[in-house]
Motif scaffolding. Structure first.
Motif, short mmCIF file in Angstrom:
data_model
loop_
_atom_site.label_atom_id
_atom_site.label_comp_id
_atom_site.label_asym_id
_atom_site.label_seq_id
_atom_site.Cartn_x
_atom_site.Cartn_y
_atom_site.Cartn_z
N TYR A 8 10.32 13.50 -38.88
CA TYR A 8 9.56 13.82 -40.08
C TYR A 8 8.40 14.70 -39.64
O TYR A 8 7.76 14.43 -38.62
CB TYR A 8 9.02 12.55 -40.76
N TYR A 9 8.12 15.75 -40.40
CA TYR A 9 6.98 16.61 -40.06
C TYR A 9 6.09 16.80 -41.29
O TYR A 9 6.55 16.78 -42.42
CB TYR A 9 7.45 17.96 -39.51
N HIS A 10 4.82 16.93 -41.01
CA HIS A 10 3.83 17.23 -42.05
C HIS A 10 2.79 18.15 -41.41
O HIS A 10 2.08 17.74 -40.49
CB HIS A 10 3.16 15.97 -42.58
N ILE A 11 2.74 19.38 -41.86
CA ILE A 11 1.85 20.39 -41.29
C ILE A 11 0.88 20.85 -42.37
O ILE A 11 1.31 21.20 -43.48
CB ILE A 11 2.65 21.60 -40.76
N ASP A 12 -0.39 20.82 -42.06
CA ASP A 12 -1.42 21.23 -43.01
C ASP A 12 -2.29 22.29 -42.33
O ASP A 12 -3.03 21.98 -41.41
CB ASP A 12 -2.27 20.02 -43.40
N LEU A 13 -2.14 23.56 -42.77
CA LEU A 13 -2.88 24.66 -42.16
C LEU A 13 -3.99 25.13 -43.09
O LEU A 13 -3.75 25.40 -44.27
CB LEU A 13 -1.95 25.84 -41.87
N THR A 14 -5.18 25.24 -42.53
CA THR A 14 -6.29 25.84 -43.27
C THR A 14 -6.90 26.93 -42.38
O THR A 14 -6.68 26.94 -41.16
CB THR A 14 -7.37 24.80 -43.63
N ASN A 15 -7.64 27.83 -42.97
CA ASN A 15 -8.22 28.96 -42.24
C ASN A 15 -7.14 29.66 -41.41
O ASN A 15 -7.28 29.86 -40.22
CB ASN A 15 -9.37 28.49 -41.34
N ARG A 16 -6.07 30.03 -42.06
CA ARG A 16 -4.90 30.59 -41.39
C ARG A 16 -4.86 32.11 -41.54
O ARG A 16 -5.51 32.67 -42.43
CB ARG A 16 -3.62 29.98 -41.97
N VAL A 17 -4.07 32.75 -40.69
CA VAL A 17 -3.80 34.18 -40.83
C VAL A 17 -2.59 34.30 -41.75
O VAL A 17 -1.53 33.74 -41.47
CB VAL A 17 -3.53 34.84 -39.46
N ALA A 18 -2.75 35.02 -42.86
CA ALA A 18 -1.69 35.15 -43.85
C ALA A 18 -1.28 36.61 -43.99
O ALA A 18 -2.13 37.49 -44.05
CB ALA A 18 -2.16 34.62 -45.21
#
Length: 199
Positions: A8-18
């Motif tokens: 199971y994976y849960h990834i939460d990205l903030t302040n990312r390069v988009a």
């Protein structure tokens, strides 16, 4: 031998390069009438056709959340002087959210624009000292083109409900392909591989 796995994976990205791609600038130019976006659309001076679009990346404070489950199976047994193997990976994408828009089980234009919520890869093969043969079936569930925030909504060409929200039934079909390959070890350090895609 038999190996089973579940992750199971849960990834939460903030302040990312988009990445801001072609669709982002076309929509912002022609739907939102954003002059900065329109300046990135470069047209041929003779024909007026779009020549190219200057895309870019940015530091984004819009969060990206991805979660899901991967289930795997790897079974191997000796057979005919080699080894028969069966491998299967089943993937369920629960969330792929950017800001408030849910992209799991959706499709956008462009390469890699489909985020199916179900996918499966099944591989059957046999490997000996000098030869390996395998057949692989890849299946991905068709995704919704109709969802709140869809491209077709911006261009006005998808079926919508009374509130103007695209209907979820507007979907692309499932992907199902079978590929086959054979590899020969001709000499040490030299291999010859033949692949047939989309049987």
């Amino acid at each position: 031998s038999l190996t089973l796995s579940a992750d199971y994976y849960h990834i939460d990205l903030t302040n990312r390069v988009a990445g801001l791609g072609v669709s982002f600038f076309l929509t912002n130019c022609y739907v939102s009438n954003n002059a900065d976006a329109c300046a990135r659309v470069v047209r041929d001076p003779t024909t007026g056709q779009v020549d190219y679009i200057n895309t870019t990346r940015e530091n984004s404070d819009t969060p990206l959340v991805a979660s899901g489950v991967d289930v795997g199976l790897d079974w191997r047994v000796p057979l005919a002087g080699g080894q028969f193997y069966l491998q299967d990976t089943l993937t369920y994408t629960e969330n792929y959210k950017i800001g408030d828009t849910q992209y799991a089980d959706t499709v956008f234009s462009g390469i890699g624009g489909v985020t199916p919520n179900w996918a499966n890869t099944l591989t059957l093969g046999w490997s000996g000292d000098d030869v390996t043969f395998q057949v692989r079936h890849v299946w991905k569930k068709g995704a919704r083109q109709g969802f709140d925030g869809a491209e077709c909504q911006a261009y006005g060409d998808c079926d919508v409900d009374a509130d103007g929200i695209p209907v979820a039934a507007f979907r692309i079909p499932d992907l199902s392909v079978i590929n086959a390959s054979v590899r020969f070890d001709v000499t040490e350090g030299f291999e010859l591989t033949a692949i047939v895609n989309n049987l």
